[in-house]
Design a protein around this motif. Structure first.
Motif, PDB file in Angstrom:
ATOM      1  N   ALA A   1       6.732   6.148   9.534  1.00 53.63           N
ATOM      2  CA  ALA A   1       6.881   7.250   8.575  1.00 53.63           C
ATOM      3  C   ALA A   1       6.506   8.590   9.213  1.00 53.63           C
ATOM      4  CB  ALA A   1       6.035   6.989   7.328  1.00 53.63           C
ATOM      5  N   LEU A   2       5.482   8.612  10.039  1.00 55.75           N
ATOM      6  CA  LEU A   2       5.110   9.854  10.730  1.00 55.75           C
ATOM      7  C   LEU A   2       6.194  10.273  11.717  1.00 55.75           C
ATOM      8  CD1 LEU A   2       1.329   9.090  11.280  1.00 55.75           C
ATOM      9  CD2 LEU A   2       2.248  11.023   9.961  1.00 55.75           C
ATOM     10  N   ILE A   3       6.806   9.324  12.402  1.00 51.89           N
ATOM     11  CA  ILE A   3       7.910   9.642  13.308  1.00 51.89           C
ATOM     12  C   ILE A   3       9.114  10.144  12.522  1.00 51.89           C
ATOM     13  CG2 ILE A   3       9.596   8.629  14.899  1.00 51.89           C
ATOM     14  CD1 ILE A   3       7.279   6.853  15.943  1.00 51.89           C
ATOM     15  N   GLU A   4       9.417   9.490  11.418  1.00 51.26           N
ATOM     16  CA  GLU A   4      10.547   9.943  10.589  1.00 51.26           C
ATOM     17  C   GLU A   4      10.308  11.361  10.071  1.00 51.26           C
ATOM     18  OE1 GLU A   4      13.576   8.581  10.279  1.00 51.26           O
ATOM     19  OE2 GLU A   4      12.804   7.165  11.763  1.00 51.26           O
ATOM     20  N   ARG A   5       9.066  11.666   9.699  1.00 44.61           N
ATOM     21  CA  ARG A   5       8.744  13.025   9.227  1.00 44.61           C
ATOM     22  C   ARG A   5       8.912  14.022  10.374  1.00 44.61           C
ATOM     23  NH1 ARG A   5       9.253  17.197   7.706  1.00 44.61           N
ATOM     24  NH2 ARG A   5       7.992  18.443   6.276  1.00 44.61           N
ATOM     25  N   SER A   6       8.584  13.598  11.588  1.00 40.70           N
ATOM     26  CA  SER A   6       8.772  14.456  12.760  1.00 40.70           C
ATOM     27  C   SER A   6      10.251  14.726  13.004  1.00 40.70           C
ATOM     28  CB  SER A   6       8.141  13.804  13.993  1.00 40.70           C
ATOM     29  OG  SER A   6       6.763  13.619  13.815  1.00 40.70           O
ATOM     30  N   LYS A   7      11.083  13.708  12.826  1.00 38.93           N
ATOM     31  CA  LYS A   7      12.527  13.907  12.954  1.00 38.93           C
ATOM     32  C   LYS A   7      13.037  14.868  11.894  1.00 38.93           C
ATOM     33  CE  LYS A   7      13.565   9.335  14.888  1.00 38.93           C
ATOM     34  NZ  LYS A   7      14.229   8.048  14.597  1.00 38.93           N
TER      35      LYS A   7
ATOM     36  N   ASP B   1      -7.576   0.328  10.556  1.00 39.92           N
ATOM     37  CA  ASP B   1      -7.570  -0.360   9.260  1.00 39.92           C
ATOM     38  C   ASP B   1      -6.248  -0.221   8.510  1.00 39.92           C
ATOM     39  OD1 ASP B   1     -10.193  -1.026   9.806  1.00 39.92           O
ATOM     40  OD2 ASP B   1     -11.048   0.461   8.422  1.00 39.92           O
ATOM     41  N   TYR B   2      -5.387   0.706   8.960  1.00 41.75           N
ATOM     42  CA  TYR B   2      -4.138   0.984   8.239  1.00 41.75           C
ATOM     43  C   TYR B   2      -2.905   0.700   9.087  1.00 41.75           C
ATOM     44  CZ  TYR B   2      -7.021   3.005   4.629  1.00 41.75           C
ATOM     45  OH  TYR B   2      -7.949   3.172   3.623  1.00 41.75           O
ATOM     46  N   ARG B   3      -3.080   0.064  10.209  1.00 38.62           N
ATOM     47  CA  ARG B   3      -1.936  -0.250  11.067  1.00 38.62           C
ATOM     48  C   ARG B   3      -1.129  -1.404  10.496  1.00 38.62           C
ATOM     49  NH1 ARG B   3      -5.171   0.515  16.714  1.00 38.62           N
ATOM     50  NH2 ARG B   3      -5.313   2.785  16.516  1.00 38.62           N
ATOM     51  N   GLY B   4       0.144  -1.456  10.889  1.00 35.94           N
ATOM     52  CA  GLY B   4       1.025  -2.532  10.445  1.00 35.94           C
ATOM     53  C   GLY B   4       1.575  -2.327   9.047  1.00 35.94           C
ATOM     54  N   LYS B   5       1.461  -1.104   8.521  1.00 36.77           N
ATOM     55  CA  LYS B   5       1.912  -0.815   7.158  1.00 36.77           C
ATOM     56  C   LYS B   5       3.058   0.204   7.132  1.00 36.77           C
ATOM     57  CE  LYS B   5      -2.778  -1.768   5.510  1.00 36.77           C
ATOM     58  NZ  LYS B   5      -2.558  -3.169   5.474  1.00 36.77           N
ATOM     59  N   GLY B   6       3.622   0.503   8.301  1.00 38.21           N
ATOM     60  CA  GLY B   6       4.750   1.421   8.369  1.00 38.21           C
ATOM     61  C   GLY B   6       4.372   2.888   8.474  1.00 38.21           C
TER      62      GLY B   6
ATOM     63  N   MET C   1       0.829  -1.179   0.000  1.00 40.47           N
ATOM     64  CA  MET C   1       0.000   0.000   0.000  1.00 40.47           C
ATOM     65  C   MET C   1       0.879   1.250   0.000  1.00 40.47           C
ATOM     66  SD  MET C   1      -2.495   1.557   2.886  1.00 40.47           S
ATOM     67  CE  MET C   1      -1.076   2.079   3.770  1.00 40.47           C
ATOM     68  N   GLU C   2       0.507   2.193  -0.812  1.00 39.02           N
ATOM     69  CA  GLU C   2       1.256   3.453  -0.871  1.00 39.02           C
ATOM     70  C   GLU C   2       0.560   4.505  -0.015  1.00 39.02           C
ATOM     71  OE1 GLU C   2       2.717   4.995  -4.440  1.00 39.02           O
ATOM     72  OE2 GLU C   2       3.066   3.046  -5.335  1.00 39.02           O
ATOM     73  N   PHE C   3       1.376   5.314   0.640  1.00 40.65           N
ATOM     74  CA  PHE C   3       0.852   6.434   1.400  1.00 40.65           C
ATOM     75  C   PHE C   3       1.842   7.580   1.298  1.00 40.65           C
ATOM     76  CE2 PHE C   3       3.253   3.773   4.321  1.00 40.65           C
ATOM     77  CZ  PHE C   3       4.063   4.675   4.975  1.00 40.65           C
ATOM     78  N   LYS C   4       1.363   8.765   1.630  1.00 45.19           N
ATOM     79  CA  LYS C   4       2.179   9.968   1.549  1.00 45.19           C
ATOM     80  C   LYS C   4       1.994  10.739   2.853  1.00 45.19           C
ATOM     81  CE  LYS C   4       1.250  14.041  -0.780  1.00 45.19           C
ATOM     82  NZ  LYS C   4       0.779  14.834  -1.883  1.00 45.19           N
ATOM     83  N   ILE C   5       3.058  11.360   3.333  1.00 50.26           N
ATOM     84  CA  ILE C   5       2.997  12.200   4.522  1.00 50.26           C
ATOM     85  C   ILE C   5       3.070  13.655   4.065  1.00 50.26           C
ATOM     86  CG2 ILE C   5       4.058  12.778   6.736  1.00 50.26           C
ATOM     87  CD1 ILE C   5       3.169   9.866   6.632  1.00 50.26           C
ATOM     88  N   ARG C   6       2.135  14.464   4.550  1.00 49.91           N
ATOM     89  CA  ARG C   6       2.162  15.891   4.223  1.00 49.91           C
ATOM     90  C   ARG C   6       1.733  16.714   5.425  1.00 49.91           C
ATOM     91  NH1 ARG C   6      -2.806  18.012   3.544  1.00 49.91           N
ATOM     92  NH2 ARG C   6      -4.514  16.702   2.842  1.00 49.91           N
TER      93      ARG C   6
ATOM     94  N   ALA D   1      -0.899  11.341   7.322  1.00 47.70           N
ATOM     95  CA  ALA D   1      -0.594  10.238   6.413  1.00 47.70           C
ATOM     96  C   ALA D   1      -1.816  10.081   5.513  1.00 47.70           C
ATOM     97  CB  ALA D   1      -0.331   8.955   7.192  1.00 47.70           C
ATOM     98  N   MET D   2      -1.588  10.147   4.210  1.00 48.93           N
ATOM     99  CA  MET D   2      -2.670  10.063   3.232  1.00 48.93           C
ATOM    100  C   MET D   2      -2.549   8.749   2.468  1.00 48.93           C
ATOM    101  SD  MET D   2      -4.041  13.018   3.840  1.00 48.93           S
ATOM    102  CE  MET D   2      -5.273  13.055   2.545  1.00 48.93           C
ATOM    103  N   ALA D   3      -3.661   8.021   2.382  1.00 45.30           N
ATOM    104  CA  ALA D   3      -3.720   6.776   1.618  1.00 45.30           C
ATOM    105  C   ALA D   3      -5.151   6.607   1.122  1.00 45.30           C
ATOM    106  CB  ALA D   3      -3.308   5.587   2.474  1.00 45.30           C
ATOM    107  N   ASP D   4      -5.289   6.013  -0.026  1.00 44.67           N
ATOM    108  CA  ASP D   4      -6.624   5.772  -0.584  1.00 44.67           C
ATOM    109  C   ASP D   4      -7.451   7.052  -0.656  1.00 44.67           C
ATOM    110  OD1 ASP D   4      -5.966   3.062  -0.746  1.00 44.67           O
ATOM    111  OD2 ASP D   4      -6.769   2.650   1.257  1.00 44.67           O
ATOM    112  N   GLY D   5      -6.778   8.184  -0.873  1.00 36.29           N
ATOM    113  CA  GLY D   5      -7.466   9.461  -1.034  1.00 36.29           C
ATOM    114  C   GLY D   5      -7.985  10.088   0.246  1.00 36.29           C
ATOM    115  N   LYS D   6      -7.519   9.606   1.393  1.00 37.70           N
ATOM    116  CA  LYS D   6      -8.004  10.175   2.654  1.00 37.70           C
ATOM    117  C   LYS D   6      -6.906  10.138   3.712  1.00 37.70           C
ATOM    118  CE  LYS D   6      -9.885   5.731   4.044  1.00 37.70           C
ATOM    119  NZ  LYS D   6     -11.052   4.936   4.239  1.00 37.70           N
ATOM    120  N   ALA D   7      -7.125  10.904   4.782  1.00 38.13           N
ATOM    121  CA  ALA D   7      -6.191  10.921   5.906  1.00 38.13           C
ATOM    122  C   ALA D   7      -6.405   9.655   6.732  1.00 38.13           C
ATOM    123  CB  ALA D   7      -6.410  12.156   6.765  1.00 38.13           C
ATOM    124  N   VAL D   8      -5.321   8.924   6.981  1.00 36.78           N
ATOM    125  CA  VAL D   8      -5.418   7.665   7.732  1.00 36.78           C
ATOM    126  C   VAL D   8      -4.557   7.660   8.994  1.00 36.78           C
ATOM    127  CG1 VAL D   8      -6.032   6.356   5.669  1.00 36.78           C
ATOM    128  CG2 VAL D   8      -3.630   6.514   6.355  1.00 36.78           C
TER     129      VAL D   8
END
Length: 148
Positions: free
Chosen positions: A98-104, A89-94, A1-6, A54-61
């Motif tokens: 990724a949110l922690i890395e973005r915080s760093k 529904d989106y746990r266990g996918k990293g 699954m692809e997601f994006k952090i913004r 974290a955005m996935a499937d066109g929504k904030a997850v």
């Protein structure tokens, strides 16, 4: 699954408030989307926190909310990683990592010395996640609260 952090903005208030409500429920609080939305709106309008989505499937997850603090020994700004949540529904996918890395990364972008956080002793997920992400447990300090 692809997601994006913004970075979130006031335009993301409704989606952020829905996740924030689920987060509060996770911590045994009553559901109150409208009150949570008002709280977040004030943070956005007064620039009192920074939120990444974290955005996935066109929504904030998932989201992370950071508050600015200042460290007395390092004499620098630091960030309090106050809130971190990923929809079940989106746990266990990293996404949390990724949110922690973005915080760093935000620390580097804002010349902050680092991140601090606290979580409940019973939060098994968080207490396993944070050391894996490079956080060190601080067993030297007791955290106390005073509520008016």
């Amino acid at each position: 699954m692809e997601f994006k952090i913004r970075k979130a903005s006031l335009e993301d208030l409704n989606e952020t408030a829905e996740l924030f409500n689920l987060y509060r429920i996770f911590y045994r609080q009553e559901s109150d989307v409208e009150r949570g939305k008002a709280f977040l709106k004030e943070r956005f309008q007064n620039s009192e926190s920074d939120i990444f989505l974290a955005m996935a499937d066109g929504k904030a997850v998932g989201f992370v909310q950071l508050y600015k603090l200042f460290h007395y020994t390092k004499l620098q700004k630091q960030w309090l990683l106050s809130d971190l949540f990923v929809h079940p529904d989106y746990r266990g996918k990293g996404i949390s990592v990724a949110l922690i890395e973005r915080s760093k990364q935000w620390c580097a972008e804002t010349n902050a010395c680092g991140l601090m956080l606290e979580t409940e002793k019973t939060n098994d997920i968080g207490n396993n996640l944070y050391p894996r992400c490079g956080f060190e447990y601080d067993g030297l300090h007791n955290y106390y609260h005073w509520w008016k």
